[in-house]
Design a protein around this motif. Structure first.
Motif, PDB file in Angstrom:
ATOM      1  N   ASP A  18       0.418  -0.178   5.019  1.00 25.50           N
ATOM      2  CA  ASP A  18       0.531   1.253   4.686  1.00 25.50           C
ATOM      3  C   ASP A  18       1.875   1.895   5.560  1.00 25.50           C
ATOM      4  O   ASP A  18       1.916   3.259   5.234  1.00 25.50           O
ATOM      5  CB  ASP A  18      -0.567   2.031   4.991  1.00 25.50           C
ATOM      6  N   LYS A  53       3.391   8.117  -2.220  1.00 24.24           N
ATOM      7  CA  LYS A  53       2.713   9.202  -2.916  1.00 24.24           C
ATOM      8  C   LYS A  53       3.508   9.963  -3.956  1.00 24.24           C
ATOM      9  O   LYS A  53       3.207  10.587  -4.810  1.00 24.24           O
ATOM     10  CB  LYS A  53       2.345  10.386  -1.889  1.00 24.24           C
ATOM     11  N   ASP A  54       4.931   9.941  -3.870  1.00 23.47           N
ATOM     12  CA  ASP A  54       5.632  10.469  -4.659  1.00 23.47           C
ATOM     13  C   ASP A  54       6.243   9.497  -6.128  1.00 23.47           C
ATOM     14  O   ASP A  54       7.024  10.156  -7.053  1.00 23.47           O
ATOM     15  CB  ASP A  54       6.953  10.902  -4.078  1.00 23.47           C
ATOM     16  N   TYR A  56       4.008   6.165  -6.860  1.00 24.36           N
ATOM     17  CA  TYR A  56       3.123   5.164  -7.245  1.00 24.36           C
ATOM     18  C   TYR A  56       2.138   5.647  -8.760  1.00 24.36           C
ATOM     19  O   TYR A  56       2.401   5.029  -9.901  1.00 24.36           O
ATOM     20  CB  TYR A  56       2.273   4.696  -6.484  1.00 24.36           C
ATOM     21  N   GLU A  57       1.446   6.811  -8.636  1.00 21.19           N
ATOM     22  CA  GLU A  57       0.823   7.364  -9.536  1.00 21.19           C
ATOM     23  C   GLU A  57       1.580   7.661 -10.773  1.00 21.19           C
ATOM     24  O   GLU A  57       1.123   7.532 -12.004  1.00 21.19           O
ATOM     25  CB  GLU A  57      -0.208   8.478  -8.838  1.00 21.19           C
ATOM     26  N   GLN A  71       1.358  -1.849  -4.973  1.00 17.99           N
ATOM     27  CA  GLN A  71       1.274  -0.741  -3.979  1.00 17.99           C
ATOM     28  C   GLN A  71       2.062  -1.038  -2.886  1.00 17.99           C
ATOM     29  O   GLN A  71       1.708  -2.019  -1.862  1.00 17.99           O
ATOM     30  CB  GLN A  71      -0.096  -0.650  -3.606  1.00 17.99           C
TER      31      GLN A  71
END
Length: 269
Positions: A18, A53-54, A56-57, A71
């Motif tokens: 991470d 966070k900006d 992946y989704e 990821q």
């Protein structure tokens, strides 16, 4: 940079920690790419950097193997003007970026994707350029990584021909021409599904690159693979002999290549 060492130690990582990459490294990578040789310098490209966070989704279903996006703490997108050879150029630049990242101790993985327009919309990218590459960056999570054995590679004699297809070169000939190292490292170039689709023909003072076309790889992946192979060959020639210039396209000559291969570029040696 020790390109030979970086090529030998290059690996594709799919399990990342991470840990976010320090922005100073992104700046160093960006400066390196901006100052480095391109395959086709007349084609304008730009890079955009994102954290998990900006990114992946927003693009998870649009990019990755079978819609599964790896990821990673960070991603880099390459955008390019659309001109002849622009995908090959992005493969050349993207792999050079990956080698620089490895020099900084940063791991990486090429990410496949479906559609440039959709990705630009999801990431609110306002540009007339097309997304041509997505690269995941971070630090390998050794606790999750598996299958670290290296893939088998074709020998130099299997990928290099003299004058025309089927006339295999031998090590002595290549040594005499001071080309053995360049081909030895070019054969280490990564390719989709480890297809190793590239073959080279030495025709006098030219090297011709042919790439396999089949149902196992898209035209996009084949063009990225082409750019990477051109980079690896060029890096060795550039650092040991002279400044090499690749040309994208074919030559008006019959080299008797099989129907499932096509000539994609050539250079003078």
């Amino acid at each position: 940079m020790d390109y030979k060492k970086l090529i030998l130690n290059r690996k594709s990582v799919r399990d990342f920690k991470d840990t976010t990459i320090d922005t100073k490294y992104f700046k160093e990578i960006e400066d390196y790419i901006n100052s480095s040789k391109k395959l086709l310098p007349e084609i304008q490209v730009e890079m955009k950097m994102y954290d998990f966070k900006d990114c992946y989704e927003k693009i998870n279903e649009l990019a990755g193997y079978n819609g599964f996006l790896i990821q990673a703490p960070n991603y880099i997108l390459i955008l390019s003007d659309v001109k002849e050879g622009y995908i090959e150029n992005s493969g050349y630049i993207g792999e050079r970026l990956i080698l620089k990242a490895r020099d900084l101790g940063i791991d990486s993985c090429w990410i496949t994707f479906k559609d440039s327009k959709s990705i630009k919309e999801r990431l609110n990218i306002s540009s007339d350029k097309e997304v041509t590459a997505i690269i995941a960056l971070g630090y390998e999570d050794d606790s999750k990584s598996k299958n670290k054995s290296t893939s088998d590679r074709l020998g130099v004699e299997e990928i290099v021909f003299m004058d025309e297809w089927g006339n295999n070169a031998n090590v002595t000939e290549l040594e005499e021409r001071y080309l053995l190292d360049a081909f030895s490292y070019a054969r280490m170039a990564p390719s989709s599904l480890n297809r190793q689709p590239w073959r080279f023909i030495i025709d006098g003072g030219k090297v011709i690159l042919a790439v396999k076309t089949d149902d196992f790889s898209s035209d996009y992946e084949g063009s990225i693979d082409t750019g990477i192979a051109m980079l690896y060959f060029s890096l060795i020639i550039d650092t040991t002999m002279f400044d090499l210039k690749w040309y994208v396209g074919s030559l008006n000559k019959d080299y008797k290549i099989p129907a499932d291969y096509k000539i994609v570029g050539y250079c003078s040696i």
